[in-house]
Scaffold this motif. Structure first.
Motif, short mmCIF file in Angstrom:
data_model
loop_
_atom_site.label_atom_id
_atom_site.label_comp_id
_atom_site.label_asym_id
_atom_site.label_seq_id
_atom_site.Cartn_x
_atom_site.Cartn_y
_atom_site.Cartn_z
N GLY A 39 19.95 29.66 46.25
CA GLY A 39 20.87 30.79 46.26
C GLY A 39 21.88 30.82 47.39
N LYS A 40 21.80 29.87 48.33
CA LYS A 40 22.73 29.85 49.46
C LYS A 40 23.65 28.64 49.34
CE LYS A 40 19.38 32.00 52.52
NZ LYS A 40 18.50 31.82 53.68
N PRO A 41 24.94 28.81 49.70
CA PRO A 41 25.87 27.67 49.64
C PRO A 41 25.41 26.54 50.57
CG PRO A 41 27.07 29.72 49.98
CD PRO A 41 25.61 30.04 50.14
N VAL A 42 25.53 25.31 50.08
CA VAL A 42 25.26 24.14 50.92
C VAL A 42 26.41 24.05 51.92
CG1 VAL A 42 25.13 21.62 50.92
CG2 VAL A 42 23.92 22.94 49.16
N SER A 43 26.09 24.19 53.21
CA SER A 43 27.17 24.26 54.21
C SER A 43 27.89 22.94 54.40
CB SER A 43 26.64 24.79 55.54
OG SER A 43 25.64 23.92 56.03
N GLN A 44 27.16 21.83 54.40
CA GLN A 44 27.81 20.52 54.51
C GLN A 44 26.96 19.47 53.82
OE1 GLN A 44 28.16 19.98 58.77
NE2 GLN A 44 26.26 18.83 58.87
N GLY A 45 27.65 18.54 53.17
CA GLY A 45 26.95 17.47 52.48
C GLY A 45 27.92 16.64 51.67
N GLU A 46 27.38 15.91 50.70
CA GLU A 46 28.20 15.07 49.83
C GLU A 46 27.68 15.19 48.39
OE1 GLU A 46 28.11 11.02 51.13
OE2 GLU A 46 29.21 11.45 52.96
N ILE A 47 28.60 14.97 47.45
CA ILE A 47 28.24 14.92 46.04
C ILE A 47 28.84 13.64 45.46
CG2 ILE A 47 30.24 16.34 45.35
CD1 ILE A 47 28.37 17.47 43.09
N TRP A 48 28.04 12.93 44.66
CA TRP A 48 28.47 11.69 44.03
C TRP A 48 28.19 11.74 42.53
CZ3 TRP A 48 31.35 8.10 46.30
CH2 TRP A 48 31.43 8.14 47.70
N PHE A 49 29.17 11.31 41.76
CA PHE A 49 29.04 11.18 40.32
C PHE A 49 28.94 9.68 40.03
CE2 PHE A 49 30.95 15.25 41.06
CZ PHE A 49 30.38 16.06 40.10
N ILE A 50 27.78 9.26 39.53
CA ILE A 50 27.50 7.85 39.31
C ILE A 50 27.39 7.61 37.81
CG2 ILE A 50 25.86 5.99 39.79
CD1 ILE A 50 24.97 7.88 42.22
N PRO A 51 28.21 6.73 37.25
CA PRO A 51 28.15 6.50 35.81
C PRO A 51 26.73 6.18 35.35
CG PRO A 51 30.03 5.38 36.76
CD PRO A 51 29.22 5.89 37.91
N ALA A 52 26.32 6.77 34.24
CA ALA A 52 24.98 6.56 33.69
C ALA A 52 24.79 5.09 33.36
CB ALA A 52 24.80 7.42 32.44
N ALA A 53 23.54 4.67 33.32
CA ALA A 53 23.19 3.27 33.05
C ALA A 53 23.92 2.78 31.80
CB ALA A 53 21.69 3.14 32.86
#
Length: 141
Positions: A39-53
């Motif tokens: 329920g709390k915003p992630v203050s810092q990090g990364e997000i990656w979209f990796i094509p499915a197998a």
């Protein structure tokens, strides 16, 4: 005669160096959204979209700041099925910061469960769109 010879050399060089037209890469779309953890915003990090197998497409990612991200580099995320990897960092609890002589960088630790990153269970379908696509992630511990 010299200019004709030079022009012929340039044309031959371009032909054999692979400078002919190549096929375009995969269709991409800008992806934005919010990432929360319990329920709390992630203050810092990364997000990656990796094509499915089985998909031949590059991965795409962005920084998460104050719970928000926007993947737009190189046109965004390739459309289609993707696994999603999310990391989030926070300062290590056992590090004491002092006024003089403290660390130049504050050490951080990854606090999201592995099922959201190293052993991700997150998947998403990225649809074709002329407008940015919104994909929110409400992660629970």
């Amino acid at each position: 005669m010299k200019s004709l010879l030079l022009l012929s050399s340039v044309v031959l060089g371009l032909t054999f160096s692979g400078c002919s037209s190549s096929e375009p890469g995969p269709e991409r779309v800008i992806v934005t959204g919010n990432v929360t953890f319990d329920g709390k915003p992630v203050s810092q990090g990364e997000i990656w979209f990796i094509p499915a197998a089985g998909r031949e497409a590059p991965q795409a990612g962005a920084i998460i700041k104050e719970g928000q991200y926007r993947v737009e580099n190189k046109g965004g995320v390739p459309i289609g099925a993707c696994q999603v990897k999310i990391t989030a960092d926070r300062p290590k609890e056992d590090v004491k910061i002092v006024a003089d002589g403290g660390p130049e960088e504050i050490p951080t630790t990854q606090y999201l469960p592995a099922r959201f990153n190293d052993k991700t269970e997150l998947t998403v379908e990225i649809e074709s769109s002329s407008e940015p696509v919104t994909k929110d992630f409400d992660l629970k511990s």
